[in-house]
Design a protein around this motif. Structure first.
Motif, PDB file in Angstrom:
ATOM      1  N   ILE A  48       0.990  -1.188   0.238  1.00 13.36           N
ATOM      2  CA  ILE A  48      -0.083  -0.053  -0.084  1.00 13.36           C
ATOM      3  C   ILE A  48       0.882   1.138   0.079  1.00 13.36           C
ATOM      4  O   ILE A  48       0.580   2.321  -0.725  1.00 13.36           O
ATOM      5  CB  ILE A  48      -1.006   0.082   1.199  1.00 13.36           C
ATOM      6  N   THR A  77      -5.488  -1.103   7.841  1.00 12.22           N
ATOM      7  CA  THR A  77      -5.355  -1.301   6.395  1.00 12.22           C
ATOM      8  C   THR A  77      -6.245  -2.645   6.028  1.00 12.22           C
ATOM      9  O   THR A  77      -7.134  -2.436   5.208  1.00 12.22           O
ATOM     10  CB  THR A  77      -3.885  -1.220   5.860  1.00 12.22           C
ATOM     11  N   ILE A 194      -7.732   5.768  -1.321  1.00 11.69           N
ATOM     12  CA  ILE A 194      -7.940   5.106  -0.146  1.00 11.69           C
ATOM     13  C   ILE A 194      -8.899   5.964   0.712  1.00 11.69           C
ATOM     14  O   ILE A 194      -8.783   7.148   0.814  1.00 11.69           O
ATOM     15  CB  ILE A 194      -6.387   4.921   0.344  1.00 11.69           C
TER      16      ILE A 194
END
Length: 222
Positions: A48, A77, A194
């Motif tokens: 990520i 996450t 995100i």
């Protein structure tokens, strides 16, 4: 009237608590990371952050290991869970100090802070949150010997009672760049696909630290 002896004793108590929580956090962090090795959290988070290429992790400097560790441990996450969350799903803590610490870890967030004052004698640093304008007094032996008042710090604050300290992750910037950093950070965060704002903030400042941050070496505590 402020009693000097009372202030002195309170300061000593705070430093003692800080040292104790630091030692507990080292042991607890090792336990958490030992467990996380059995999960996909680390690999997922490195990917990520954009640091995984051809199954290799690319870091610019040693301190970025600390940044990655902080991200894996604290940011939500994998299935919207942090490393701390995953650890607590399969581990029950019984020690009161560990429970206090890990609850604070769960609730901690990063922010950009302006350094207002430094008390090198008592290892205290007064900082101001750039966004909320909240004033926080933290204790950090190494950091108090390293920082100057012309610094900005991007860090994570752990708060237990009256004791505040960083998670150990500190990105250092020049105070004169504050307008530039705020403007660029806002722009770069919008580019990230995100949902979690905390994750976007961390990744954005990670790359800003590469381009505009100081190469910081903490002053030894001994």
């Amino acid at each position: 009237m402020i009693d000097i002896n009372t202030l002195y004793l309170e300061s000593k108590k705070s430093i003692k608590s800080y040292r104790e929580y630091r030692e507990i956090s080292k042991i607890l962090n090792d336990r958490i990371f030992d467990y996380l090795e059995t999960t996909q959290k680390g690999l997922n988070d490195i990917n990520i952050m954009g640091l995984l290429k051809n199954n290799r992790v690319y870091l610019d400097k040693n301190i970025e290991f600390d940044y990655c560790h902080d991200f894996i441990l604290y940011e939500k996450t994998l299935n919207n869970k942090s490393g701390v969350d995953l650890f607590l799903e399969s581990h029950k803590l019984e020690d009161k100090s560990e429970i206090e610490l890990i609850e604070s870890m769960k609730n901690s967030k990063t922010s950009l802070y302006k350094v207002i004052d430094i008390d090198k004698k008592d290892f205290k640093i007064k900082i101001e949150d750039i966004n909320t304008k909240e004033i926080i007094n933290i204790i950090d032996i190494s950091l108090s010997r390293t920082l100057d008042k012309d610094h900005l710090v991007f860090t994570r604050i752990i708060s237990i009672g009256d004791v505040n300290f960083t998670s150990g992750m500190v990105m250092l910037f020049n105070l004169n760049h504050i307008d530039f950093l705020e403007r660029v950070a806002k722009k770069e965060m919008k580019k990230l696909n995100i949902e979690n704002e905390n994750v976007k903030r961390f990744i954005t400042f990670f790359y800003l630290s590469r381009q505009h941050g100081y190469n910081m070496t903490l002053t030894p505590t001994t």
